[in-house]
Design a protein around this motif. Structure first.
Motif, short mmCIF file in Angstrom:
data_model
loop_
_atom_site.label_atom_id
_atom_site.label_comp_id
_atom_site.label_asym_id
_atom_site.label_seq_id
_atom_site.Cartn_x
_atom_site.Cartn_y
_atom_site.Cartn_z
N SER A 1 1.10 1.23 4.43
CA SER A 1 0.57 0.02 3.81
C SER A 1 -0.29 0.32 2.59
CB SER A 1 -0.28 -0.74 4.86
OG SER A 1 -1.02 -1.77 4.27
N SER A 2 -0.35 -0.63 1.68
CA SER A 2 -1.23 -0.52 0.53
C SER A 2 -2.71 -0.68 0.89
CB SER A 2 -0.85 -1.57 -0.53
OG SER A 2 0.44 -1.32 -1.02
N THR A 3 -2.98 -1.16 2.09
CA THR A 3 -4.35 -1.36 2.56
C THR A 3 -5.01 -0.02 2.89
OG1 THR A 3 -3.75 -3.51 3.44
CG2 THR A 3 -5.74 -2.53 4.32
N SER A 4 -6.33 0.04 2.80
CA SER A 4 -7.08 1.25 3.14
C SER A 4 -6.98 1.52 4.64
CB SER A 4 -8.55 1.09 2.75
OG SER A 4 -9.16 0.11 3.59
N HIS A 5 -7.31 2.75 5.03
CA HIS A 5 -7.31 3.08 6.46
C HIS A 5 -8.31 2.21 7.22
CE1 HIS A 5 -4.48 6.37 6.91
NE2 HIS A 5 -4.90 6.87 5.76
N SER B 1 -1.70 5.12 4.55
CA SER B 1 -2.29 4.20 3.57
C SER B 1 -2.00 4.69 2.16
CB SER B 1 -3.81 4.15 3.79
OG SER B 1 -4.47 3.58 2.67
N ALA B 2 -1.99 3.74 1.21
CA ALA B 2 -1.83 4.10 -0.19
C ALA B 2 -2.94 5.04 -0.65
CB ALA B 2 -1.80 2.86 -1.06
N ALA B 3 -4.06 5.06 0.06
CA ALA B 3 -5.15 5.98 -0.26
C ALA B 3 -4.73 7.44 -0.04
CB ALA B 3 -6.37 5.66 0.59
N ASP B 4 -3.64 7.65 0.68
CA ASP B 4 -3.17 9.01 0.97
C ASP B 4 -2.36 9.62 -0.17
OD1 ASP B 4 -4.22 8.62 3.54
OD2 ASP B 4 -2.30 7.98 4.37
N VAL B 5 -1.96 8.80 -1.15
CA VAL B 5 -1.03 9.28 -2.18
C VAL B 5 -1.57 8.93 -3.56
CG1 VAL B 5 0.98 9.17 -0.69
CG2 VAL B 5 0.34 7.16 -2.03
N GLY C 1 1.33 -6.86 -2.00
CA GLY C 1 2.06 -5.61 -1.82
C GLY C 1 1.52 -4.44 -2.60
N ARG C 2 0.55 -4.67 -3.47
CA ARG C 2 0.00 -3.59 -4.29
C ARG C 2 -1.31 -3.09 -3.71
NH1 ARG C 2 -0.28 -5.41 -10.30
NH2 ARG C 2 -0.48 -3.17 -10.65
N SER C 3 -1.72 -1.91 -4.15
CA SER C 3 -2.93 -1.30 -3.63
C SER C 3 -4.17 -1.89 -4.26
CB SER C 3 -2.90 0.21 -3.88
OG SER C 3 -3.05 0.48 -5.27
N PHE C 4 -5.31 -1.66 -3.60
CA PHE C 4 -6.60 -2.10 -4.14
C PHE C 4 -6.86 -1.45 -5.49
CE2 PHE C 4 -11.19 -1.23 -4.55
CZ PHE C 4 -11.67 -2.54 -4.64
N ALA C 5 -6.51 -0.17 -5.64
CA ALA C 5 -6.74 0.52 -6.91
C ALA C 5 -5.95 -0.12 -8.04
CB ALA C 5 -6.37 2.00 -6.77
N ASP C 6 -4.70 -0.49 -7.76
CA ASP C 6 -3.88 -1.13 -8.79
C ASP C 6 -4.42 -2.51 -9.14
OD1 ASP C 6 -2.17 1.02 -8.97
OD2 ASP C 6 -0.70 0.20 -7.58
N MET C 7 -4.87 -3.25 -8.14
CA MET C 7 -5.45 -4.56 -8.39
C MET C 7 -6.71 -4.43 -9.24
SD MET C 7 -6.59 -7.43 -5.58
CE MET C 7 -7.23 -9.04 -6.08
N CYS D 1 2.15 -3.50 6.60
CA CYS D 1 1.23 -4.16 7.53
C CYS D 1 1.01 -5.63 7.19
CB CYS D 1 -0.11 -3.42 7.55
SG CYS D 1 -1.32 -4.15 8.70
N ASP D 2 0.36 -5.90 6.06
CA ASP D 2 -0.01 -7.27 5.72
C ASP D 2 1.22 -8.11 5.42
OD1 ASP D 2 -3.05 -7.14 5.58
OD2 ASP D 2 -2.47 -5.44 4.34
#
Length: 227
Positions: free
Chosen positions: A120-124, A146-150, A61-67, A24-25
């Motif tokens: 996308s790495s972004t939340s839903h 979303s990366a929140a799914d995995v 490109g990385r998820s919020f959790a990883d950041m 997405c982004d």
């Protein structure tokens, strides 16, 4: 060297494509240029001064959790739940003022003949907001992942494999459109062909690699996917 420039007889033989998976982004919405500027202020307030270039290299490109995990490692302490709440307004207001679709992507989507989805790495919630602001959400409604799914975000393959499995498509029949090194690495790990867009913040050299075609104009994408 991108696969676009490799001799034809050296290319891997792939089955016919059945699904295009869009990040997405930076691929659908031109949000990264906006978000990175806000990231500079947010990280400085937390005690980690970084330049825009350093943020692009570390986090795009990385998820919020990883950041969050990287910030905690740098600071040497855990951040409280909801640490980002005071800053969300900054991103929201900046997007509402400035966000547009990536140049040429509407034309590319209009010309696309294959089924498509977003991963996308972004939340839903973030995806609904940014895709909604740009008028793109309805094009993908019901096919947004979303990366929140995995369990693991990019560069792990989990998100792309989840999207393919959810839509009943074999990984080798998926084409991934990405703009980050973590995204193309995730596509390769998932056993998918990737198309690396370098018309935004990411240099072409960060995207080049096996089974990856790099390009700089979204209007070219339908033709590249067809080839």
């Amino acid at each position: 060297m991108s696969s676009e420039n490799q001799p034809r007889d050296r290319r891997k033989k792939w089955p016919a494509a059945e699904l295009v998976i869009f990040d997405c982004d930076g691929v659908l919405v031109d949000s990264e240029k906006i978000a990175v500027k806000v990231d500079v202020d947010v990280l400085a307030a937390l005690g980690w001064p970084l330049t825009e270039e350093e943020i692009v290299e570390r986090f795009v490109g990385r998820s919020f959790a990883d950041m969050t995990a990287d910030i905690e490692r740098y600071l040497g302490r855990a951040l409280p739940d909801g640490w980002d709440t005071p800053y969300r307004r900054l991103y929201r207001e900046a997007f509402e003022r400035e966000l547009t679709p990536v140049d040429g992507v509407v034309e590319a989507l209009d010309a696309l003949t294959l089924p498509s989805c977003v991963a996308s790495s972004t939340s839903h919630a973030g995806l609904r907001h940014t895709l909604g602001l740009t008028g793109l959400y309805e094009r993908f409604a019901g096919r947004v992942f979303s990366a929140a799914d995995v369990a693991r975000g990019k560069p792990a393959p989990d998100l792309f494999l989840h999207a393919a499995r959810s839509l009943g498509v074999e990984p080798a029949r998926c084409l991934v459109v990405e703009d980050s090194r973590y995204g193309v690495e995730a596509a390769r790990a998932a056993g998918m062909r990737s198309y690396g867009y370098y018309g935004g913040l990411t240099p072409a050299a960060w995207l080049e690699g096996p089974d990856t075609t790099v390009f700089d104009d979204m209007r070219k994408l339908p033709g590249l996917l067809g080839s």
